[in-house]
Write a protein that holds these residues in place. Structure first.
Motif, short mmCIF file in Angstrom:
data_model
loop_
_atom_site.label_atom_id
_atom_site.label_comp_id
_atom_site.label_asym_id
_atom_site.label_seq_id
_atom_site.Cartn_x
_atom_site.Cartn_y
_atom_site.Cartn_z
N GLN A 1 0.83 -1.19 0.00
CA GLN A 1 0.00 0.00 0.00
C GLN A 1 0.87 1.25 0.00
OE1 GLN A 1 -2.71 0.18 3.27
NE2 GLN A 1 -3.88 1.87 2.44
N ASP A 2 0.40 2.28 -0.65
CA ASP A 2 1.11 3.55 -0.75
C ASP A 2 1.45 4.08 0.65
OD1 ASP A 2 2.05 6.06 -1.37
OD2 ASP A 2 0.16 6.82 -2.14
N LEU A 3 2.67 4.54 0.84
CA LEU A 3 3.09 5.08 2.13
C LEU A 3 3.15 6.61 2.11
CD1 LEU A 3 5.82 2.51 3.14
CD2 LEU A 3 3.48 2.67 3.97
N GLY A 4 2.38 7.23 1.24
CA GLY A 4 2.26 8.68 1.23
C GLY A 4 3.48 9.38 0.66
N ALA A 5 3.98 10.35 1.42
CA ALA A 5 5.07 11.20 0.95
C ALA A 5 6.33 10.41 0.62
CB ALA A 5 5.38 12.26 2.00
N ALA A 6 6.59 9.33 1.35
CA ALA A 6 7.77 8.52 1.08
C ALA A 6 7.72 7.94 -0.33
CB ALA A 6 7.90 7.40 2.11
N SER A 7 6.54 7.53 -0.76
CA SER A 7 6.38 7.00 -2.12
C SER A 7 6.66 8.07 -3.16
CB SER A 7 4.98 6.44 -2.33
OG SER A 7 4.75 5.37 -1.47
N LEU A 8 6.21 9.28 -2.88
CA LEU A 8 6.44 10.39 -3.82
C LEU A 8 7.93 10.73 -3.90
CD1 LEU A 8 3.47 12.74 -2.87
CD2 LEU A 8 3.65 11.21 -4.85
N LEU A 9 8.60 10.75 -2.76
CA LEU A 9 10.02 11.06 -2.74
C LEU A 9 10.84 10.02 -3.49
CD1 LEU A 9 10.62 12.28 0.91
CD2 LEU A 9 10.75 13.63 -1.18
N ALA A 10 10.46 8.76 -3.35
CA ALA A 10 11.23 7.68 -3.97
C ALA A 10 11.23 7.78 -5.48
CB ALA A 10 10.66 6.33 -3.54
N GLY A 11 10.19 8.34 -6.06
CA GLY A 11 10.11 8.41 -7.52
C GLY A 11 10.51 9.75 -8.10
N GLU A 12 10.83 10.71 -7.26
CA GLU A 12 11.14 12.06 -7.73
C GLU A 12 12.50 12.11 -8.43
OE1 GLU A 12 11.50 16.57 -5.90
OE2 GLU A 12 11.34 14.86 -4.56
N SER A 13 12.55 12.84 -9.52
CA SER A 13 13.81 13.05 -10.23
C SER A 13 14.71 13.96 -9.40
CB SER A 13 13.56 13.68 -11.60
OG SER A 13 14.79 14.05 -12.18
N LEU A 14 15.97 13.62 -9.32
CA LEU A 14 16.93 14.41 -8.54
C LEU A 14 17.82 15.27 -9.43
CD1 LEU A 14 17.97 11.61 -6.02
CD2 LEU A 14 16.26 13.41 -5.69
N GLU A 15 17.58 15.23 -10.72
CA GLU A 15 18.43 15.91 -11.70
C GLU A 15 18.56 17.41 -11.47
OE1 GLU A 15 20.27 14.28 -13.96
OE2 GLU A 15 19.45 12.44 -13.10
N SER A 16 17.52 18.06 -10.99
CA SER A 16 17.54 19.53 -10.87
C SER A 16 18.14 20.02 -9.55
CB SER A 16 16.12 20.08 -11.04
OG SER A 16 15.30 19.62 -9.98
N TYR A 17 18.49 19.11 -8.66
CA TYR A 17 19.02 19.51 -7.35
C TYR A 17 20.52 19.79 -7.42
CZ TYR A 17 14.67 18.11 -5.09
OH TYR A 17 13.37 18.01 -4.70
N SER A 18 20.94 20.85 -6.71
CA SER A 18 22.37 21.14 -6.58
C SER A 18 22.97 20.20 -5.53
CB SER A 18 22.57 22.59 -6.12
OG SER A 18 22.15 22.75 -4.78
N LEU A 19 24.29 20.19 -5.43
CA LEU A 19 24.95 19.37 -4.42
C LEU A 19 24.53 19.78 -3.01
CD1 LEU A 19 28.56 19.02 -5.87
CD2 LEU A 19 26.75 17.31 -5.83
N ASP A 20 24.43 21.09 -2.77
CA ASP A 20 24.00 21.56 -1.45
C ASP A 20 22.57 21.11 -1.16
OD1 ASP A 20 26.42 22.77 -0.90
OD2 ASP A 20 25.76 24.76 -1.55
N GLU A 21 21.71 21.19 -2.15
CA GLU A 21 20.32 20.75 -1.96
C GLU A 21 20.25 19.24 -1.71
OE1 GLU A 21 17.84 24.00 -4.62
OE2 GLU A 21 18.89 22.36 -5.66
N LEU A 22 21.08 18.49 -2.40
CA LEU A 22 21.12 17.04 -2.18
C LEU A 22 21.62 16.72 -0.78
CD1 LEU A 22 22.44 15.85 -5.64
CD2 LEU A 22 20.15 15.47 -4.71
#
Length: 72
Positions: free
Chosen positions: A14-35
């Motif tokens: 079953q969907d675990l809410g925000a964790a599920s959304l984070l797991a599939g999010e693209s990280l390409e646009s994040y800077s090193l500091d943001e990561l």
């Protein structure tokens, strides 16, 4: 006890809410500091979840000691 206060049962997969959304999010646009900031945030959240899980586990053990193991 209000229904909103009760723990919600989840089915396997079953969907675990925000964790599920984070797991599939693209990280390409994040800077090193943001990561780095995201890693710190996620590690903090993991520690919070583990602490809560420990409390829930202790609660379950106490209930089982008093009432016997859960059935089903």
């Amino acid at each position: 006890m209000d229904d909103d206060d009760r723990p919600r049962r989840r089915l396997p997969g079953q969907d675990l809410g925000a964790a599920s959304l984070l797991a599939g999010e693209s990280l390409e646009s994040y800077s090193l500091d943001e990561l780095d900031a995201r890693v710190v945030l996620l590690e903090t959240e993991i520690a919070r979840v583990k602490a809560h899980r420990g409390q829930a586990s202790a609660h379950m053990r106490a209930a089982e000691a008093l009432f016997g193991p859960r059935r089903g």
